[in-house]
Design an enzyme around this catalytic site. Structure first.
Site, PDB file in Angstrom:
ATOM      1  CD1 TRP A 147      22.048   8.897 -91.467  1.00 23.34           C
ATOM      2  CD2 TRP A 147      20.438   8.342 -90.014  1.00 23.34           C
ATOM      3  NE1 TRP A 147      22.565   9.031 -90.204  1.00 23.34           N
ATOM      4  CE2 TRP A 147      21.604   8.691 -89.294  1.00 23.34           C
ATOM      5  CE3 TRP A 147      19.303   7.956 -89.301  1.00 23.34           C
ATOM      6  CZ2 TRP A 147      21.656   8.667 -87.899  1.00 23.34           C
ATOM      7  CZ3 TRP A 147      19.359   7.935 -87.922  1.00 23.34           C
ATOM      8  CH2 TRP A 147      20.528   8.295 -87.233  1.00 23.34           C
ATOM      9  CG  ASP A 167      14.418  11.161 -89.897  1.00 20.18           C
ATOM     10  OD1 ASP A 167      14.466  12.132 -89.119  1.00 20.18           O
ATOM     11  OD2 ASP A 167      15.373  10.367 -90.059  1.00 20.18           O
ATOM     12  CB  ALA A 201      17.084  14.939 -88.872  1.00 18.08           C
ATOM     13  CE  LYS A 216      22.236  16.401 -87.707  1.00 17.91           C
ATOM     14  NZ  LYS A 216      21.797  15.067 -87.272  1.00 17.91           N
TER      15      LYS A 216
HETATM   16  C1  LMR Z   1      24.717  12.174 -90.359  1.00 17.28           C
HETATM   17  O1  LMR Z   1      24.010  11.564 -91.177  1.00 17.28           O
HETATM   18  O2  LMR Z   1      25.912  12.422 -90.556  1.00 17.28           O
HETATM   19  C2  LMR Z   1      24.103  12.667 -89.085  1.00 17.28           C
HETATM   20  O3  LMR Z   1      22.759  12.324 -89.039  1.00 17.28           O
HETATM   21  C3  LMR Z   1      24.834  12.235 -87.896  1.00 17.28           C
HETATM   22  C4  LMR Z   1      24.714  10.767 -87.599  1.00 17.28           C
HETATM   23  O4  LMR Z   1      24.420  10.439 -86.450  1.00 17.28           O
HETATM   24  O5  LMR Z   1      24.951   9.940 -88.484  1.00 17.28           O
END
Ligand code: LMR
Length: 393
Positions: A128, A209, A211, A244
């Site tokens: 991410w 992590d 999420a 989520k």
């Molecule tokens: C994403 O990866 O789209 C989500 O985790 C939202 C974000 O805050 O980037």
């Protein structure tokens, strides 16, 4: 130069930038596969039934808005520790409520830096984008480990193991507990066992992590790797999000759990409290309170789990449909991996030029690395996307 004139422009977050581009596109046929937000077949991100019910009840029974605990309401932390780890970790788990999963990641990194400024933070390539961004912002050293095999759209397991061999004692290794973002490719049970054994041998600190618990294989299944890690290591950091799985994105509801030995727990807890106080004082309460009300009420829990399961099944169905349509449209099995990936995302393996063409010519928005949000699709748009991909290949 004045103080503020000395500021330089910041690079835009790619995911957030895409939200703005989509919003400004006047085409009615546009399709948003960008930011990781769940959408139902009508394109809505609904407030979950149990959340609505809890909000109604809260409005009736809440008598004060005075401050709650600096680490969050103890009942929230306890409920989340149990939801994530199951029973048996209370005496090892220090925790703080945080503003969303990002808040938990930020606090975890600050805790690592306080404890050991030299610790390096290992992150999957890719990960991410906000992970390396925060690591860099905090002046910490980030290191990449191989993770994704572009040729198979699966895991590059030999590469991952070879890179993790270079981890030093005390380094933190960031692992996606489930539903890897952005690739959608996940370790299987035996691969997790091997990663755990290697990181133990290296004296690494796992930093999980989590999420998307409940978006992959199920609520308990998605926590299985995290639970194995919790049982195997003396110290573990877990950053988890309710954005989520409870659909409460804007309420900013997360938690950082730091597992330690029972006799270190009070000191670790004190440091977590200190970090909350320095950064924002008390964490947001509304979302955390709703989550607690749901998890402490059997009927609300059952309804929430049922709706979460509908969400998960819907995404699995879309995965199968998209894999089928891509097979038909491209006459290859090149995209079969879409059906076996888990979570909200899959990285399709398209070039940036192809991603740009999909956006410009077809109004289909995905992140530049060809990550799609599966939940942005519906029965009607699955064939539209498959056909468009076949056109740009
Ligand atoms: C994403 O990866 O789209 C989500 O985790 C939202 C974000 O805050 O980037």
């Amino acid at each position: 130069k004045t103080m503020l004139e000395a500021l330089n422009p910041q690079p835009q977050d790619k995911i957030l930038q895409l939200i703005a581009m989509f919003r400004d596109d006047p085409r009615t046929t546009k399709i948003d596969l960008g930011v990781g937000v769940y959408k139902d077949a009508t394109g809505l991100t609904p407030v979950m039934r149990a959340v609505k019910a809890a909000e109604k009840k809260l409005w009736e029974v809440e008598t004060t808005k005075t401050y709650t605990g600096l680490a969050g309401e103890p009942a929230y932390n306890a409920a989340l520790v149990t939801m994530i780890l199951g029973q048996g970790f209370a005496d090892r788990a220090a925790s703080v409520a945080t503003p969303g999963g990002t808040g938990a990641i930020r606090q975890a990194l600050e805790l690592i830096r306080m404890a050991n400024p030299k610790a390096r933070v290992w992150m999957s390539a890719p990960t991410w984008p906000n992970h390396p961004s925060i690591v860099k912002y905090l002046g910490m050293t980030g290191v990449e480990y191989r993770y994704f095999n572009v040729a198979t759209s699966g895991i590059d397991f030999p590469g991952m193991m070879a890179d993790l061999e270079r981890v030093s004692t005390g380094d933190a290794v960031l692992l996606h507990g489930c539903c890897h973002n952005p690739t959608g490719a996940n370790l299987d049970g035996s691969q997790w066992d091997q990663v755990i054994a290697l990181l133990k041998k290296k004296g690494a600190v796992p930093f999980v992590d989590l999420a998307y618990q409940g978006f992959g294989d199920g609520l308990a299944e998605d926590a299985a790797a995290t639970r194995k890690i919790a049982a195997a290591f003396p110290e573990v950091l877990i950053a988890a999000s309710c954005s989520k799985n409870f659909g409460i994105y804007r309420e900013r509801t997360g938690i950082l759990i730091a597992l330690t030995s029972p006799d270190r727990k009070a000191v670790v807890q004190g440091n977590l409290n200190f970090l909350n106080r320095q950064n924002y004082s008390f964490p947001p309460d509304h979302g955390a309170r709703l989550v607690t009300m749901i998890l402490e009420d059997a009927a609300l829990t059952a309804d929430w789990k049922a709706e979460l399961e509908e969400v998960r099944q819907n995404m699995l169905g879309l995965r199968r449909a998209l894999a089928d349509e891509l097979r038909r449209a491209t006459n290859t099995d090149r995209f079969d991996f879409v059906a076996s990936h888990r979570g909200m995302f899959s990285r399709l393996g398209l070039t940036e030029a192809q991603v740009n063409r999909l956006r410009e010519e077809y109004g289909i928005y995905m992140v530049g690395d060809s990550r799609i949000n599966i939940a942005g699709l519906n029965a009607k748009t699955v064939p539209v996307l498959a056909t468009a991909i076949a056109q740009v290949l």
